[in-house]
Design a protein around this motif. Structure first.
Motif, PDB file in Angstrom:
ATOM      1  N   TYR A 102      19.600  39.110  39.840  1.00  0.00           N
ATOM      2  CA  TYR A 102      21.058  39.149  39.835  1.00  0.00           C
ATOM      3  C   TYR A 102      21.560  40.393  39.101  1.00  0.00           C
ATOM      4  N   SER A 103      22.714  40.880  39.535  1.00  0.00           N
ATOM      5  CA  SER A 103      23.407  41.931  38.789  1.00  0.00           C
ATOM      6  C   SER A 103      24.491  41.258  37.937  1.00  0.00           C
ATOM      7  N   VAL A 104      24.955  41.972  36.924  1.00  0.00           N
ATOM      8  CA  VAL A 104      25.894  41.393  35.961  1.00  0.00           C
ATOM      9  C   VAL A 104      27.215  42.156  35.980  1.00  0.00           C
ATOM     10  N   LEU A 105      28.302  41.410  36.100  1.00  0.00           N
ATOM     11  CA  LEU A 105      29.653  41.966  36.048  1.00  0.00           C
ATOM     12  C   LEU A 105      30.284  41.517  34.741  1.00  0.00           C
ATOM     13  N   ILE A 106      30.649  42.473  33.877  1.00  0.00           N
ATOM     14  CA  ILE A 106      31.114  42.159  32.521  1.00  0.00           C
ATOM     15  C   ILE A 106      32.632  42.188  32.443  1.00  0.00           C
ATOM     16  N   GLY A 107      33.201  41.171  31.816  1.00  0.00           N
ATOM     17  CA  GLY A 107      34.634  41.127  31.539  1.00  0.00           C
ATOM     18  C   GLY A 107      34.873  40.955  30.052  1.00  0.00           C
ATOM     19  N   ASP A 108      35.774  41.732  29.482  1.00  0.00           N
ATOM     20  CA  ASP A 108      36.083  41.675  28.047  1.00  0.00           C
ATOM     21  C   ASP A 108      37.438  41.000  27.846  1.00  0.00           C
ATOM     22  N   SER A 109      37.436  39.816  27.225  1.00  0.00           N
ATOM     23  CA  SER A 109      38.687  39.102  26.973  1.00  0.00           C
ATOM     24  C   SER A 109      39.467  39.693  25.807  1.00  0.00           C
ATOM     25  N   ASP A 110      38.774  40.437  24.923  1.00  0.00           N
ATOM     26  CA  ASP A 110      39.408  41.098  23.784  1.00  0.00           C
ATOM     27  C   ASP A 110      40.234  40.116  22.945  1.00  0.00           C
ATOM     28  N   GLN A 111      39.715  38.898  22.775  1.00  0.00           N
ATOM     29  CA  GLN A 111      40.364  37.849  21.971  1.00  0.00           C
ATOM     30  C   GLN A 111      41.769  37.523  22.473  1.00  0.00           C
ATOM     31  N   ASP A 112      42.030  37.728  23.767  1.00  0.00           N
ATOM     32  CA  ASP A 112      43.344  37.506  24.366  1.00  0.00           C
ATOM     33  C   ASP A 112      43.207  36.460  25.479  1.00  0.00           C
ATOM     34  N   PRO A 113      43.784  35.259  25.315  1.00  0.00           N
ATOM     35  CA  PRO A 113      43.654  34.207  26.326  1.00  0.00           C
ATOM     36  C   PRO A 113      44.170  34.618  27.700  1.00  0.00           C
ATOM     37  N   GLU A 114      45.244  35.382  27.763  1.00  0.00           N
ATOM     38  CA  GLU A 114      45.778  35.797  29.060  1.00  0.00           C
ATOM     39  C   GLU A 114      44.815  36.755  29.752  1.00  0.00           C
ATOM     40  N   ARG A 115      44.215  37.637  28.983  1.00  0.00           N
ATOM     41  CA  ARG A 115      43.235  38.552  29.573  1.00  0.00           C
ATOM     42  C   ARG A 115      41.996  37.782  30.027  1.00  0.00           C
ATOM     43  N   GLN A 116      41.625  36.759  29.265  1.00  0.00           N
ATOM     44  CA  GLN A 116      40.506  35.918  29.671  1.00  0.00           C
ATOM     45  C   GLN A 116      40.794  35.243  31.009  1.00  0.00           C
ATOM     46  N   ALA A 117      42.023  34.730  31.167  1.00  0.00           N
ATOM     47  CA  ALA A 117      42.399  34.068  32.419  1.00  0.00           C
ATOM     48  C   ALA A 117      42.319  35.047  33.593  1.00  0.00           C
ATOM     49  N   ARG A 118      42.785  36.283  33.382  1.00  0.00           N
ATOM     50  CA  ARG A 118      42.724  37.287  34.462  1.00  0.00           C
ATOM     51  C   ARG A 118      41.278  37.616  34.818  1.00  0.00           C
ATOM     52  N   THR A 119      40.429  37.703  33.804  1.00  0.00           N
ATOM     53  CA  THR A 119      39.014  37.995  34.048  1.00  0.00           C
ATOM     54  C   THR A 119      38.373  36.901  34.893  1.00  0.00           C
ATOM     55  N   LEU A 120      38.623  35.645  34.548  1.00  0.00           N
ATOM     56  CA  LEU A 120      38.016  34.532  35.273  1.00  0.00           C
ATOM     57  C   LEU A 120      38.559  34.428  36.695  1.00  0.00           C
ATOM     58  N   ARG A 121      39.851  34.695  36.857  1.00  0.00           N
ATOM     59  CA  ARG A 121      40.416  34.683  38.215  1.00  0.00           C
ATOM     60  C   ARG A 121      39.805  35.816  39.043  1.00  0.00           C
ATOM     61  N   GLY A 122      39.553  36.947  38.391  1.00  0.00           N
ATOM     62  CA  GLY A 122      38.912  38.062  39.088  1.00  0.00           C
ATOM     63  C   GLY A 122      37.518  37.685  39.552  1.00  0.00           C
ATOM     64  N   PHE A 123      36.762  36.969  38.703  1.00  0.00           N
ATOM     65  CA  PHE A 123      35.436  36.505  39.109  1.00  0.00           C
ATOM     66  C   PHE A 123      35.537  35.576  40.319  1.00  0.00           C
ATOM     67  N   LEU A 124      36.554  34.718  40.307  1.00  0.00           N
ATOM     68  CA  LEU A 124      36.759  33.789  41.420  1.00  0.00           C
ATOM     69  C   LEU A 124      37.057  34.544  42.708  1.00  0.00           C
ATOM     70  N   GLU A 125      37.937  35.553  42.620  1.00  0.00           N
ATOM     71  CA  GLU A 125      38.304  36.336  43.802  1.00  0.00           C
ATOM     72  C   GLU A 125      37.117  37.124  44.351  1.00  0.00           C
ATOM     73  N   GLN A 126      36.228  37.561  43.448  1.00  0.00           N
ATOM     74  CA  GLN A 126      35.073  38.344  43.879  1.00  0.00           C
ATOM     75  C   GLN A 126      33.892  37.466  44.307  1.00  0.00           C
ATOM     76  N   ARG A 127      34.079  36.168  44.241  1.00  0.00           N
ATOM     77  CA  ARG A 127      33.076  35.215  44.717  1.00  0.00           C
ATOM     78  C   ARG A 127      31.722  35.439  44.059  1.00  0.00           C
ATOM     79  N   VAL A 128      31.725  35.580  42.728  1.00  0.00           N
ATOM     80  CA  VAL A 128      30.464  35.721  42.014  1.00  0.00           C
ATOM     81  C   VAL A 128      29.655  34.439  42.195  1.00  0.00           C
ATOM     82  N   ARG A 129      28.351  34.530  41.990  1.00  0.00           N
ATOM     83  CA  ARG A 129      27.498  33.356  42.200  1.00  0.00           C
ATOM     84  C   ARG A 129      27.556  32.392  41.035  1.00  0.00           C
ATOM     85  N   GLY A 130      27.873  32.886  39.863  1.00  0.00           N
ATOM     86  CA  GLY A 130      27.970  32.041  38.676  1.00  0.00           C
ATOM     87  C   GLY A 130      28.677  32.797  37.572  1.00  0.00           C
ATOM     88  N   VAL A 131      29.071  32.060  36.509  1.00  0.00           N
ATOM     89  CA  VAL A 131      29.807  32.671  35.402  1.00  0.00           C
ATOM     90  C   VAL A 131      29.245  32.186  34.073  1.00  0.00           C
TER      91      VAL A 131
END
Length: 349
Positions: A102-131
Motif C-alpha cells: 500500500y501507499s500512504v496518503l498523509i493528512g495533517d489535522s494541525d490540532q484543528d477539528p475542522e481541518r481534521q474533518a476536511r482531511t477525512l472527507r478528502g479520504f472518503l472522496e478519494q476512495r482510499v482503501r482504509g484510514v
C-alpha cells in the motif's frame, strides 16, 4: 530530445494502446505483461518491456486499482505532523503498510477539528482503501461515514468506545501516575500539571493519573491549562509559574507532552529558575529531543513506532477480512508506558 529525456508530463500522455502498437501486440497482452507476466511468452514479454522503456510509459497503478474497485492507498490523519511523536508513529505504520503493497496518503489535522474533518472527507472522496486516524477529541462523525462507505478505519493514540472500530493506544492514566509518583519519590510535595486543551482525551487521562497519585500522597497539584501542546504553550506556562511567590511555587512540574516540557524548560531558564534545582521537570512521549535538551528531560516513554505498526496491522487484518467476506471483530490494543529518568528531575528537595 530523446525518449529517455521525455518529461514526466509527456510520459503520462503515452497510452497503453501506443505501447501495444509499438510492440505489435494487443492491449490485453500489454496488460498481462504488467499483471500476469507468466502468461506471456518470454520473447513477447521482452518486446513489450522494450516498448515501455522506449516510450517512457508510466502505468497508472491507482487508476488500475480503482477500475478493479480496490484502491491501494491508505489515508493517515495525524493530529500534528510537526510533533516528532506522531512522525514516529507514522514511520511505524508506513513500514508495515508499504510492506503489504500500500501507499500512504498523509493528512495533517494541525490540532484543528475542522481541518481534521476536511482531511477525512478528502479520504472518503478519494476512495482510499482504509484510514488510520489519531483523532482530536471524541471520535469524529466522519469515521461513521468512512466505515459506512466500506472504508475500514482504525484509531491510534486513542481507544475506541463501544467497539465502534479497532484502536491502539497507550495507558495514559498509568503514564500520568508514573510521572507524579516519580516526583513525589524525589521529595516534591507541591506539584503542577501543564497541558491542554482538555478536549484531548490524552490530556484528560494524563492529568487523571497525576491527580490520583497526588491525592493518595496528600500532596498539592496546580493545573495550568494550555491552548495547545507545543513549545510556545510551555514557555507561556513557565512565565505564569515564575510569577508565583517562591513559597507557593510548585517545585515539581509534569507536562502533558515533551514539546510543552521543552518549552517549559526554556521558559524557566529565561526566568532565572534552575532545572532541576528550583523546579524538577518531567515530560511525556520521550521524543528524540527530550534526551538532547539543554537539561536532558525525564519523560514517560511511549512505544511510538510499535504503536503505529500495531494500528497498521489492525487495519490490514480488517481489510483482509473484508475482501475475504469474513466477519470482523474490532479489537483494542493497549500498550504500557515506561518512565525514563534524566537530569531534569534527578535532584530531590
Amino acid at each position: 530530445m530523446t525518449d529517455d529525456a521525455r518529461p514526466d508530463k509527456a510520459r503520462s500522455r503515452v497510452s497503453m494502446r501506443e505501447v501495444a502498437a509499438l510492440a505489435q501486440v494487443s492491449i490485453g497482452t500489454v496488460s498481462n505483461v504488467l499483471n500476469n507476466p507468466d502468461r506471456v511468452l518470454p520473447a513477447t514479454r521482452e518486446r513489450v518491456q522494450q516498448a515501455i522503456a522506449e516510450l517512457g510509459w508510466i502505468p497508472n497503478k491507482q487508476a488500475q486499482h480503482l477500475r478493479a474497485g480496490r484502491s491501494r492507498t491508505i489515508g493517515v490523519a495525524l493530529m500534528d505532523v510537526a510533533n516528532p511523536f506522531f512522525a514516529d508513529i507514522l514511520r511505524g505504520a508506513s513500514a508495515k503498510l508499504e510492506a503489504a503493497g500500500y501507499s500512504v496518503l498523509i493528512g495533517d489535522s494541525d490540532q484543528d477539528p475542522e481541518r481534521q474533518a476536511r482531511t477525512l472527507r478528502g479520504f472518503l472522496e478519494q476512495r482510499v482503501r482504509g484510514v488510520l486516524l489519531g483523532p482530536i477529541g471524541a471520535t469524529p462523525p466522519e469515521v461513521a461515514e468512512l466505515t459506512g462507505a466500506g472504508i475500514p478505519t482504525v484509531l491510534f493514540d486513542r481507544f475506541a468506545k463501544d467497539a465502534e472500530c479497532c484502536s491502539a493506544g497507550v495507558d495514559d492514566v498509568a503514564g500520568g501516575r508514573m510521572a507524579v509518583e516519580h516526583l513525589l519519590q524525589t521529595g516534591h510535595r507541591a506539584l503542577a500539571f501543564v497541558g491542554g486543551p482538555s478536549s484531548l482525551a490524552q490530556v484528560r487521562e494524563r492529568r487523571e493519573g497525576a491527580e490520583a497519585a497526588t491525592a493518595e500522597a496528600d500532596a498539592s497539584l496546580l493545573a495550568i491549562s494550555t491552548p495547545q501542546l507545543d513549545f510556545a504553550a510551555g514557555r507561556q506556562a513557565a512565565d505564569e509559574l515564575a510569577l508565583l511567590p517562591a513559597d507557593v511555587r510548585p517545585t515539581g512540574v509534569y507536562c502533558a507532552n515533551d514539546m510543552t516540557a521543552i518549552g517549559m524548560l526554556q521558559g524557566l531558564v529565561r526566568n532565572g529558575l534552575r532545572v532541576p534545582e528550583d523546579v524538577a521537570l518531567v515530560g511525556y512521549d520521550d521524543i528524540e529531543f527530550a534526551a538532547a535538551a539543554a537539561v536532558p528531560l525525564s519523560s514517560v516513554a511511549q512505544p511510538r513506532r510499535e504503536l503505529g505498526a500495531a494500528a497498521a496491522e489492525l487495519l490490514l487484518r480488517e481489510i483482509a477480512d473484508d475482501e475475504a467476506g469474513l466477519p470482523h471483530e474490532h479489537r483494542s490494543l493497549r500498550f504500557t508506558p515506561s518512565l525514563i529518568v534524566r537530569q531534569s528531575s534527578a535532584a530531590g528537595r
